[in-house]
Design an enzyme around this catalytic site. Structure first.
Site, PDB file in Angstrom:
ATOM      1  N   TYR A  51       0.587  -1.283   0.039  1.00 28.62           N
ATOM      2  CA  TYR A  51      -0.027   0.054   0.201  1.00 28.62           C
ATOM      3  C   TYR A  51       0.776   1.356  -0.008  1.00 28.62           C
ATOM      4  CZ  TYR A  51      -4.304  -2.600   0.652  1.00 28.62           C
ATOM      5  OH  TYR A  51      -5.539  -3.227   0.611  1.00 28.62           O
ATOM      6  N   PHE A  59      -4.931   7.491   6.760  1.00 31.10           N
ATOM      7  CA  PHE A  59      -5.502   6.191   7.355  1.00 31.10           C
ATOM      8  C   PHE A  59      -4.447   5.176   7.232  1.00 31.10           C
ATOM      9  CE2 PHE A  59      -6.807   6.569   2.790  1.00 31.10           C
ATOM     10  CZ  PHE A  59      -6.187   5.614   2.342  1.00 31.10           C
ATOM     11  N   THR A  93     -15.509   1.503  -2.564  1.00 25.02           N
ATOM     12  CA  THR A  93     -14.487   1.474  -1.208  1.00 25.02           C
ATOM     13  C   THR A  93     -15.353   1.737  -0.058  1.00 25.02           C
ATOM     14  OG1 THR A  93     -12.711   2.625  -2.610  1.00 25.02           O
ATOM     15  CG2 THR A  93     -12.440   2.447  -0.286  1.00 25.02           C
ATOM     16  N   ARG A 104     -18.666  -5.768  -1.383  1.00 28.03           N
ATOM     17  CA  ARG A 104     -18.504  -4.867  -0.348  1.00 28.03           C
ATOM     18  C   ARG A 104     -19.849  -4.734   0.568  1.00 28.03           C
ATOM     19  NH1 ARG A 104     -13.465  -1.475  -2.766  1.00 28.03           N
ATOM     20  NH2 ARG A 104     -11.785  -2.528  -1.613  1.00 28.03           N
ATOM     21  N   HIS A 117      -9.956  -6.671  -1.677  1.00 27.83           N
ATOM     22  CA  HIS A 117      -9.220  -5.864  -2.739  1.00 27.83           C
ATOM     23  C   HIS A 117      -9.384  -6.132  -3.807  1.00 27.83           C
ATOM     24  CE1 HIS A 117      -5.581  -3.572  -4.269  1.00 27.83           C
ATOM     25  NE2 HIS A 117      -5.573  -4.620  -4.804  1.00 27.83           N
ATOM     26  N   GLU A 128       0.901  -6.290  -8.292  1.00 24.08           N
ATOM     27  CA  GLU A 128       0.330  -6.820  -7.145  1.00 24.08           C
ATOM     28  C   GLU A 128       0.318  -8.596  -7.010  1.00 24.08           C
ATOM     29  OE1 GLU A 128      -2.643  -3.271  -6.525  1.00 24.08           O
ATOM     30  OE2 GLU A 128      -3.422  -5.124  -6.700  1.00 24.08           O
TER      31      GLU A 128
HETATM   32  N1  UDP Z   1      -9.080   3.145   3.193  1.00 24.49           N
HETATM   33  C1  UDP Z   1      -9.315   3.507   4.473  1.00 24.49           C
HETATM   34  N2  UDP Z   1      -9.887   4.809   4.434  1.00 24.49           N
HETATM   35  C2  UDP Z   1     -10.083   5.456   3.527  1.00 24.49           C
HETATM   36  C3  UDP Z   1      -9.834   5.132   2.270  1.00 24.49           C
HETATM   37  C4  UDP Z   1      -9.297   3.890   2.254  1.00 24.49           C
HETATM   38  O1  UDP Z   1      -9.239   2.793   5.544  1.00 24.49           O
HETATM   39  O2  UDP Z   1     -10.621   6.623   3.668  1.00 24.49           O
HETATM   40  C5  UDP Z   1      -8.386   1.749   3.057  1.00 24.49           C
HETATM   41  C6  UDP Z   1      -9.409   0.673   2.853  1.00 24.49           C
HETATM   42  O3  UDP Z   1      -9.271  -0.576   3.286  1.00 24.49           O
HETATM   43  C7  UDP Z   1      -9.285   0.471   1.201  1.00 24.49           C
HETATM   44  C8  UDP Z   1      -7.609   0.645   1.174  1.00 24.49           C
HETATM   45  O4  UDP Z   1      -7.415   1.679   2.234  1.00 24.49           O
HETATM   46  O5  UDP Z   1      -9.668  -0.616   0.715  1.00 24.49           O
HETATM   47  C9  UDP Z   1      -7.189   1.142  -0.416  1.00 24.49           C
HETATM   48  O6  UDP Z   1      -7.859   2.207  -0.499  1.00 24.49           O
HETATM   49  P1  UDP Z   1      -8.173   2.693  -2.015  1.00 24.49           P
HETATM   50  O7  UDP Z   1      -8.806   4.230  -2.197  1.00 24.49           O
HETATM   51  O8  UDP Z   1      -7.024   2.345  -2.833  1.00 24.49           O
HETATM   52  O9  UDP Z   1      -9.461   1.910  -2.147  1.00 24.49           O
HETATM   53  P2  UDP Z   1     -10.039   0.605  -3.031  1.00 24.49           P
HETATM   54  O10 UDP Z   1      -8.912   0.500  -4.216  1.00 24.49           O
HETATM   55  O11 UDP Z   1      -9.578  -0.638  -2.038  1.00 24.49           O
HETATM   56  O12 UDP Z   1     -11.381   0.492  -3.193  1.00 24.49           O
HETATM   57 MG    MG Z   2      -7.016   1.008  -4.779  1.00 25.05          MG
END
Ligand code: UDP
Ligand code: MG
Length: 139
Positions: A51, A59, A93, A104, A117, A128
Site C-alpha cells: 500500500y 489512514f 470503497t 462490499r 481488494h 500485485e
Molecule cells: N481506506 C481507508 N480509509 C479511506 C480510504 C481507504 O481505510 O478513507 C482503506 C480501505 O481498506 C481501502 C484501502 O485503504 O480498501 C485502499 O484504498 P483505495 O482508495 O485504494 O480503495 P480501494 O481501491 O480498495 O477501493
Molecule cells: Mg485501490
C-alpha cells in the site's frame, strides 16, 4: 475485450467472519477463473510496500495494522475485462456507497474494513500478483 487478469485479497475481516466460501462462490458465479490462490498473512513490511501509494494518507497506519492482523486469501482471477468487471463486482470503497449485490455491500462493515481488494489497473494487477505469487503458483 480480451481475457485478462486481476488480483484480489479477501481481507482479514472477511476471513475472521467466515466469509471465504460465500465470497469465492460469488466470484466464481460471476465468471472469474481462479489462476492462483492461497491463505497467507502479510507482515508489516509487506503491507507497507503493498500500500506504498497510500503512505502519506492519514489512514495508512490503521490500514497496515488491519491488513496484517490475520490471514488473508490472495488470488489471481481471469476473465474478459477482469480488472474493471471485478471492481464492479466488489463495489465502492465505502460499503455505504456500494451498489446492492456487490461484495462490499454484502460483506463489508466500513470504508476501512471493506472485505476485499481489487486491482485498479492491468499494470497494478501484474505488480500485485507478482508481489504474492511466483510463476510456478499461477495456473
Ligand atoms: N481506506 C481507508 N480509509 C479511506 C480510504 C481507504 O481505510 O478513507 C482503506 C480501505 O481498506 C481501502 C484501502 O485503504 O480498501 C485502499 O484504498 P483505495 O482508495 O485504494 O480503495 P480501494 O481501491 O480498495 O477501493
Ligand atoms: Mg485501490
Amino acid at each position: 475485450m480480451a481475457k485478462n487478469r486481476t488480483f484480489t485479497m479477501l481481507k482479514p475481516d472477511a476471513v475472521e467472519k467466515g466469509h471465504i466460501g460465500a465470497i469465492l462462490e460469488k466470484i466464481s458465479a460471476s465468471g472469474f477463473r481462479i489462476v492462483a490462490m492461497k491463505l497467507t498473512q502479510m507482515t508489516t513490511k509487506d503491507a507497507q510496500n503493498f500500500y506504498a501509494v497510500h503512505s502519506e494518507r492519514p489512514f495508512f497506519a490503521d490500514l497496515v495494522e488491519y491488513m496484517t492482523r490475520g490471514p488473508i486469501v490472495a488470488a489471481i482471477l481471469e476473465k474478459d475485462n477482469a480488472v474493471e468487471d471485478f471492481r464492479t463486482l466488489i463495489g465502492a470503497t465505502n460499503p455505504a456507497d456500494a451498489a446492492e449485490g456487490t461484495i462490499r455491500k454484502m460483506f463489508a462493515d466500513s470504508i476501512s474494513e471493506n472485505a476485499v481488494h481489487g486491482s485498479d489497473s492491468d499494470e497494478n494487477a501484474f505488480i500485485e500478483s507478482a508481489f504474492h505469487f511466483s510463476g510456478r503458483e499461477m495456473f
